[in-house]
Design a protein around this motif. Structure first.
Motif, PDB file in Angstrom:
ATOM      1  N   SER A 157       0.829  -1.199   0.000  1.00 24.56           N
ATOM      2  CA  SER A 157       0.000   0.000   0.000  1.00 24.56           C
ATOM      3  C   SER A 157       0.863   1.248   0.000  1.00 24.56           C
ATOM      4  O   SER A 157       2.014   1.237   0.455  1.00 24.56           O
ATOM      5  CB  SER A 157      -0.942   0.010   1.213  1.00 24.56           C
ATOM      6  OG  SER A 157      -0.204  -0.054   2.419  1.00 24.56           O
ATOM      7  N   ILE A 158       0.263   2.339  -0.503  1.00 25.35           N
ATOM      8  CA  ILE A 158       0.945   3.624  -0.609  1.00 25.35           C
ATOM      9  C   ILE A 158      -0.022   4.711  -0.163  1.00 25.35           C
ATOM     10  O   ILE A 158      -1.209   4.687  -0.508  1.00 25.35           O
ATOM     11  CB  ILE A 158       1.391   3.898  -2.066  1.00 25.35           C
ATOM     12  CG1 ILE A 158       2.411   2.853  -2.527  1.00 25.35           C
ATOM     13  CG2 ILE A 158       1.972   5.305  -2.215  1.00 25.35           C
ATOM     14  CD1 ILE A 158       2.739   2.942  -4.019  1.00 25.35           C
ATOM     15  N   GLY A 159       0.495   5.680   0.589  1.00 28.78           N
ATOM     16  CA  GLY A 159      -0.278   6.840   0.965  1.00 28.78           C
ATOM     17  C   GLY A 159       0.018   8.012   0.044  1.00 28.78           C
ATOM     18  O   GLY A 159       1.189   8.303  -0.228  1.00 28.78           O
ATOM     19  N   VAL A 160      -1.032   8.667  -0.435  1.00 26.69           N
ATOM     20  CA  VAL A 160      -0.894   9.812  -1.339  1.00 26.69           C
ATOM     21  C   VAL A 160      -1.685  10.966  -0.724  1.00 26.69           C
ATOM     22  O   VAL A 160      -2.907  11.019  -0.834  1.00 26.69           O
ATOM     23  CB  VAL A 160      -1.422   9.494  -2.750  1.00 26.69           C
ATOM     24  CG1 VAL A 160      -1.184  10.666  -3.690  1.00 26.69           C
ATOM     25  CG2 VAL A 160      -0.777   8.217  -3.304  1.00 26.69           C
ATOM     26  N   ALA A 161      -0.986  11.878  -0.059  1.00 31.70           N
ATOM     27  CA  ALA A 161      -1.642  12.974   0.649  1.00 31.70           C
ATOM     28  C   ALA A 161      -1.460  14.283  -0.114  1.00 31.70           C
ATOM     29  O   ALA A 161      -0.435  14.506  -0.762  1.00 31.70           O
ATOM     30  CB  ALA A 161      -1.075  13.107   2.052  1.00 31.70           C
ATOM     31  N   LYS A 162      -2.456  15.166   0.021  1.00 30.36           N
ATOM     32  CA  LYS A 162      -2.401  16.455  -0.671  1.00 30.36           C
ATOM     33  C   LYS A 162      -1.695  17.518   0.162  1.00 30.36           C
ATOM     34  O   LYS A 162      -1.334  18.573  -0.365  1.00 30.36           O
ATOM     35  CB  LYS A 162      -3.811  16.930  -1.018  1.00 30.36           C
ATOM     36  CG  LYS A 162      -4.590  15.967  -1.912  1.00 30.36           C
ATOM     37  CD  LYS A 162      -5.954  16.545  -2.256  1.00 30.36           C
ATOM     38  CE  LYS A 162      -6.823  15.544  -3.012  1.00 30.36           C
ATOM     39  NZ  LYS A 162      -7.322  14.476  -2.115  1.00 30.36           N
ATOM     40  N   SER A 163      -1.528  17.271   1.450  1.00 34.02           N
ATOM     41  CA  SER A 163      -0.825  18.215   2.315  1.00 34.02           C
ATOM     42  C   SER A 163       0.125  17.439   3.225  1.00 34.02           C
ATOM     43  O   SER A 163      -0.046  16.232   3.439  1.00 34.02           O
ATOM     44  CB  SER A 163      -1.817  19.043   3.132  1.00 34.02           C
ATOM     45  OG  SER A 163      -2.639  18.207   3.928  1.00 34.02           O
ATOM     46  N   LEU A 164       1.104  18.151   3.764  1.00 30.93           N
ATOM     47  CA  LEU A 164       2.129  17.521   4.585  1.00 30.93           C
ATOM     48  C   LEU A 164       1.681  17.513   6.039  1.00 30.93           C
ATOM     49  O   LEU A 164       1.559  18.566   6.669  1.00 30.93           O
ATOM     50  CB  LEU A 164       3.456  18.266   4.430  1.00 30.93           C
ATOM     51  CG  LEU A 164       4.665  17.654   5.136  1.00 30.93           C
ATOM     52  CD1 LEU A 164       4.949  16.242   4.633  1.00 30.93           C
ATOM     53  CD2 LEU A 164       5.888  18.558   4.956  1.00 30.93           C
ATOM     54  N   LEU A 165       1.442  16.327   6.582  1.00 29.76           N
ATOM     55  CA  LEU A 165       0.960  16.182   7.947  1.00 29.76           C
ATOM     56  C   LEU A 165       2.055  16.482   8.961  1.00 29.76           C
ATOM     57  O   LEU A 165       1.822  17.125   9.988  1.00 29.76           O
ATOM     58  CB  LEU A 165       0.417  14.759   8.155  1.00 29.76           C
ATOM     59  CG  LEU A 165      -0.161  14.419   9.520  1.00 29.76           C
ATOM     60  CD1 LEU A 165      -1.406  15.264   9.801  1.00 29.76           C
ATOM     61  CD2 LEU A 165      -0.508  12.920   9.586  1.00 29.76           C
ATOM     62  N   CYS A 166       3.253  16.008   8.690  1.00 27.11           N
ATOM     63  CA  CYS A 166       4.387  16.201   9.588  1.00 27.11           C
ATOM     64  C   CYS A 166       5.656  15.890   8.813  1.00 27.11           C
ATOM     65  O   CYS A 166       5.608  15.463   7.666  1.00 27.11           O
ATOM     66  CB  CYS A 166       4.267  15.305  10.827  1.00 27.11           C
ATOM     67  SG  CYS A 166       4.045  13.544  10.452  1.00 27.11           S
ATOM     68  N   GLY A 167       6.795  16.063   9.453  1.00 25.70           N
ATOM     69  CA  GLY A 167       8.053  15.859   8.757  1.00 25.70           C
ATOM     70  C   GLY A 167       8.538  17.140   8.102  1.00 25.70           C
ATOM     71  O   GLY A 167       7.808  18.136   8.014  1.00 25.70           O
TER      72      GLY A 167
END
Length: 263
Positions: A157-167
């Motif tokens: 599985s891969i996560g594809v986020a539109k904004s940066l949650l952390c890091g």
């Protein structure tokens, strides 16, 4: 689909501390390296796999929509999953289930995970890869929704986020050229040693204009896919739009199913 780790599935009735502890356990058993059977080249060139090892891999995009009650409050989740093989849609299914907990930052999988697992149960094809509109390892406890669902199902599985949650990005992510990737490393907000590679900012599309630019996607390992491979796969699958095609079409399907239910 089977559920190899039902003990790690999200459930209602847990305290915030218990949910966070469960996420840490999920992160401890997640595999953030390549461990899959399909040929990634087949995602951009399906004939390569067809000629050598059989059918191209089944890639499933997952997205959510929400239904409201008479008071205008969100009370049900509509989880849409869309399966593609060789660039063609082979199946679309959805499930509607009650929302059992409110939205809490960092605990999205406990709100949306149950509905997603219900929708995945409706699939007749077995996914080789799951793509989520949400985070994987780029998460406070390295266990975003893509990691949580990937581990429970033991599916890459891969996560594809539109904004940066952390890091923290290792370089500027503004106005990146199309095809660029910038590493994202852990910081004090991530439950990992500072500097740990947790994902990439991936610039799938960019305007040919000095006056406007498209923000990157934030791509991270969910389970059994390494960070570099995750970034490469998302670039390959974002053929004409910013989002990778399975996620983009799952988003469209979620809206379509919601309209059908509310009309």
């Amino acid at each position: 689909m089977s559920t190899p780790r039902p003990d790690l599935a999200p459930g209602s009735g847990l305290s915030r501390e218990e949910m966070e502890d469960l996420q840490r356990e999920i992160a401890s058993v997640a595999v953030f390296d390549d461990e899959f059977a399909f040929d990634p080249d087949a995602l951009s060139n399906p004939l390569a796999t067809t000629a050598s090892t059989g059918d191209p891999p089944v890639v499933v995009g997952v997205d959510q929509s929400f239904l409201t009650n008479e008071d205008g409050d969100q009370d049900r989740a509509l989880s849409a999953v869309l399966a593609m093989r060789g660039g063609e849609v082979v199946e679309r299914v959805y499930a509607v289930t009650p929302l059992e907990i409110p939205y809490i930052p960092g605990l999205l999988s406990f709100r949306e995970g149950g509905p997603i697992l219900a929708a995945l149960e409706e699939l007749s094809v077995d996914p080789d890869l799951l793509l989520f509109d949400g985070s994987g390892r780029i998460h406070f406890r390295q266990a975003g929704i893509a990691t949580h669902m990937g581990v429970v199902r033991d599916v890459p599985s891969i996560g594809v986020a539109k904004s940066l949650l952390c890091g923290t990005p290792r370089a500027d992510t503004d106005d990146l050229p199309e095809g660029s990737t910038i590493a994202i490393e852990s910081n004090s907000r991530v439950d990992a040693p500072d500097g740990t590679l947790v994902g990439y900012a991936v610039q799938t599309r960019q305007y040919d204009s000095p006056n406007q630019y498209i923000n990157p996607l934030y791509v991270s390992s969910g389970h059994r896919v390494g960070p570099e491979t995750a970034a490469e796969i998302v670039l390959e699958l974002a053929s004409s739009y910013k989002l990778p095609e399975p996620v983009r079409l799952a988003d469209q399907y979620a809206d379509e199913a919601k309209r059908e239910l509310t009309e």
